[in-house]
Motif scaffolding. Structure first.
Motif, PDB file in Angstrom:
ATOM      1  N   HIS A 111       0.830  -1.207   0.000  1.00 23.50           N
ATOM      2  CA  HIS A 111       0.000   0.000   0.000  1.00 23.50           C
ATOM      3  C   HIS A 111       0.863   1.255   0.000  1.00 23.50           C
ATOM      4  O   HIS A 111       2.044   1.220   0.329  1.00 23.50           O
ATOM      5  CB  HIS A 111      -0.946  -0.035   1.208  1.00 23.50           C
ATOM      6  N   CYS A 115      -1.573   5.480   2.835  1.00 27.25           N
ATOM      7  CA  CYS A 115      -2.742   4.627   3.096  1.00 27.25           C
ATOM      8  C   CYS A 115      -3.081   4.684   4.583  1.00 27.25           C
ATOM      9  O   CYS A 115      -2.207   4.502   5.432  1.00 27.25           O
ATOM     10  CB  CYS A 115      -2.427   3.195   2.683  1.00 27.25           C
ATOM     11  N   CYS A 126      -9.432   0.191   1.524  1.00 23.28           N
ATOM     12  CA  CYS A 126      -8.556   1.223   2.043  1.00 23.28           C
ATOM     13  C   CYS A 126      -8.644   2.424   1.123  1.00 23.28           C
ATOM     14  O   CYS A 126      -9.364   2.395   0.128  1.00 23.28           O
ATOM     15  CB  CYS A 126      -7.124   0.716   2.149  1.00 23.28           C
ATOM     16  N   CYS A 128      -6.147   3.930  -0.617  1.00 28.07           N
ATOM     17  CA  CYS A 128      -5.064   4.133  -1.574  1.00 28.07           C
ATOM     18  C   CYS A 128      -5.222   3.159  -2.732  1.00 28.07           C
ATOM     19  O   CYS A 128      -6.078   2.284  -2.697  1.00 28.07           O
ATOM     20  CB  CYS A 128      -3.694   3.943  -0.912  1.00 28.07           C
TER      21      CYS A 128
HETATM   22 ZN   LIG Z   1      -4.145   1.023   0.927  1.00 28.22          ZN
END
Ligand SMILES: [Zn+2]
Ligand SMILES: [Zn+2]
Length: 153
Positions: A111, A115, A126, A128
């Motif tokens: 990530h 994030c 999430c 991102c």
């Molecule tokens: Zn993420």
């Protein structure tokens, strides 16, 4: 006559110094905690480090090298170190408990440093766009020598 000896090795004799060993941190032995709620973590994934994370890693590495140079023979040539770690080759582990785990597909990716997962607003996703997984080249295995295969000579 029973001459069994203890299987435990004798304690290694060593110089006793005044420095007591560092006490064991009991809280650390409980394992990682969820980033969001501090309950024991069940899962983890990776994200890229923030600038502060990278700085911490670089400082650790600088300290490690300085400590190593103290141990090295002063007459030895100065060791050539690889470049210090950067954000591109470092990852940070994000721990989460079961209820705060992102989905498994997302957890398989790295990530972004920004994030915020695990974040209840985005779960089980999430905020991102995780990095694409590197495509691994097909593994080419060299043939084992004949005497390493069963039935070989
Ligand atoms: Zn993420
Ligand atoms: Zn949690």
């Amino acid at each position: 006559m029973d001459t069994l000896t203890s299987p435990t090795p004798a304690p290694r004799p060593g110089p006793q110094t005044a420095d007591a060993p560092a006490p064991i941190d009991i809280s650390a032995s409980r394992g990682p905690a969820c980033t969001l709620c501090q309950r024991p973590a069940l899962v983890h994934w990776l994200r890229r480090p923030t600038n502060e994370d990278v700085e911490a890693v670089r400082l650790l590495e600088i300290d490690r090298r300085a400590a190593q140079e103290q141990l090295d023979n002063p007459d030895a040539p100065t060791p050539v170190y690889p470049p210090l770690p950067t954000g591109a080759d470092t990852t940070v582990i994000v721990h989460a408990c079961g209820p705060h785990a992102i989905d498994m597909e997302a957890a398989a990716h790295i990530h972004a440093s920004t994030c915020t997962a695990p974040n209840e607003a985005d779960l089980p996703g999430c905020d991102c766009t995780p990095e694409k997984l590197p495509t691994e080249p097909p593994e080419e295995t060299a043939p084992l020598p004949a005497h390493w295969t069963s039935g070989g000579q």
